[in-house]
Design a protein around this motif. Structure first.
Motif, short mmCIF file in Angstrom:
data_model
loop_
_atom_site.label_atom_id
_atom_site.label_comp_id
_atom_site.label_asym_id
_atom_site.label_seq_id
_atom_site.Cartn_x
_atom_site.Cartn_y
_atom_site.Cartn_z
N ASP A 136 6.46 3.96 4.70
CA ASP A 136 7.14 3.50 5.91
C ASP A 136 8.43 2.78 5.56
OD1 ASP A 136 5.14 4.55 7.45
OD2 ASP A 136 4.12 2.64 7.79
N ALA A 137 8.40 1.95 4.50
CA ALA A 137 9.60 1.20 4.10
C ALA A 137 10.71 2.15 3.67
CB ALA A 137 9.26 0.24 2.96
N ILE A 138 10.33 3.21 2.97
CA ILE A 138 11.32 4.20 2.52
C ILE A 138 11.91 4.94 3.71
CG2 ILE A 138 11.52 6.42 1.32
CD1 ILE A 138 9.58 5.24 -0.81
N SER B 112 0.86 -1.19 0.00
CA SER B 112 0.00 0.00 0.00
C SER B 112 0.89 1.24 0.00
CB SER B 112 -0.90 0.02 1.23
OG SER B 112 -0.13 0.22 2.41
N GLU B 113 0.28 2.38 -0.28
CA GLU B 113 1.05 3.62 -0.27
C GLU B 113 1.66 3.87 1.10
OE1 GLU B 113 0.49 8.41 -1.21
OE2 GLU B 113 -1.09 6.98 -1.73
N PRO C 117 2.70 0.20 -5.33
CA PRO C 117 1.29 -0.15 -5.07
C PRO C 117 0.37 0.52 -6.08
CG PRO C 117 2.18 1.25 -3.33
CD PRO C 117 3.34 0.84 -4.17
N PRO C 118 -0.79 -0.09 -6.35
CA PRO C 118 -1.67 0.38 -7.42
C PRO C 118 -2.05 1.86 -7.33
CG PRO C 118 -2.41 -1.75 -6.61
CD PRO C 118 -1.30 -1.32 -5.70
N GLU C 119 -2.25 2.36 -6.11
CA GLU C 119 -2.73 3.74 -5.99
C GLU C 119 -1.68 4.77 -6.39
OE1 GLU C 119 -2.04 2.43 -1.58
OE2 GLU C 119 -2.40 1.50 -3.55
N ILE C 120 -0.42 4.37 -6.46
CA ILE C 120 0.63 5.31 -6.90
C ILE C 120 1.48 4.70 -8.00
CG2 ILE C 120 0.79 6.67 -4.77
CD1 ILE C 120 3.13 4.86 -3.94
N HIS C 121 0.93 3.71 -8.69
CA HIS C 121 1.68 3.03 -9.74
C HIS C 121 2.09 4.04 -10.81
CE1 HIS C 121 3.18 -0.27 -12.00
NE2 HIS C 121 2.29 -0.18 -12.98
N ALA C 122 3.37 4.10 -11.12
CA ALA C 122 3.90 5.03 -12.11
C ALA C 122 4.22 4.29 -13.40
CB ALA C 122 5.15 5.73 -11.57
#
Length: 235
Positions: free
Chosen positions: A111-113, A105-106, A188-193
């Motif tokens: 968080d991972a970044i 998810s976004e 994640p799909p909501e921020i897929h570039a």
């Protein structure tokens, strides 16, 4: 005679590194099917645009669509010849054997970044997408000292493999062929570039008709499988 014909019919192109494996394969298949040779120089997208702008002789360029649009606006490629070749998504990767962070998810990706040490990005569209995300998330200032931007033409995968960065972002087609790198997954799909790579005839082309045939072949059904094999989709 056949070799002489092939040499006369050869066309030359330039592309960004993201398209290198696909175009190398498709150029070889085109030569097998038609007997006509295609040579392609693949470099960083910024360098490729600069070389076209400098007037180097190429019959065609395959670059991110926004780069092609800028070259067309300046009369350096023919906008009427433009074709969209492939669509490419951004992937997240770590070194082989490293723990895969949660990026489903976004919020999880953010968080991972923030937990990672150094982050590797490119100078191309995928890198710009990440920088825009950092701005939107309000962490651009915090991330500035931790972002390592690969030099033009240097794959982010190399930074991951040599331990220079903990988490890397680049076009899937570039990361999936790098030794020492594990693909965690797409954004994640909501921020897929997604980047569209387009081809067009350069103003310096001396073989317009043959170049048009090759660009048409790049967008034909015969070329679709090679794009999928290398982590892209037909445009």
């Amino acid at each position: 005679m056949a070799q002489e014909h092939t040499a006369r019919a050869a066309i030359a192109g330039i592309s960004s590194m993201a398209m290198r494996p696909i175009l190398a394969l498709l150029a070889a298949r085109y030569e097998c099917e038609t007997g006509r040779c295609v040579t392609i120089v693949s470099v960083g997208g910024v360098e490729a645009s600069l070389r076209v702008r400098a007037g180097e002789t190429f019959d065609f360029a395959v670059l991110a669509s926004d780069a092609i649009e800028r070259l067309a606006a300046d009369g350096l490629v023919d906008p009427e010849s433009r074709v969209d070749v492939a669509r490419s998504g951004v992937a997240v990767a770590v070194a082989v054997g490293a723990t895969h962070p949660e990026i489903g998810s976004e919020a999880a990706l953010r968080d991972a970044i923030l937990r990672a040490g150094r982050i590797g990005i490119s100078t191309g569209p995928s890198g710009n997408a990440l920088l825009h995300l950092f701005e939107r998330w309000g962490i651009a200032r915090e991330m500035a000292a931790r972002v390592v931007q690969a030099a033009p033409g240097v794959p982010v995968g190399a930074l991951i493999a040599n331990g220079e960065v903990e988490l890397g972002f680049q076009q899937l087609s570039e990361l999936m062929t790098m030794p020492g790198v594990d693909i965690v997954g797409p954004l994640p799909p909501e921020i897929h570039a997604v980047t569209v790579f387009s081809g067009a005839i350069c103003a310096t082309s001396r073989r317009r008709d043959e170049t048009l045939r090759f660009l048409a072949w790049l967008t034909s059904g015969e070329a679709d499988a090679a794009k999928c094999e290398h982590g892209m989709e037909p445009a």
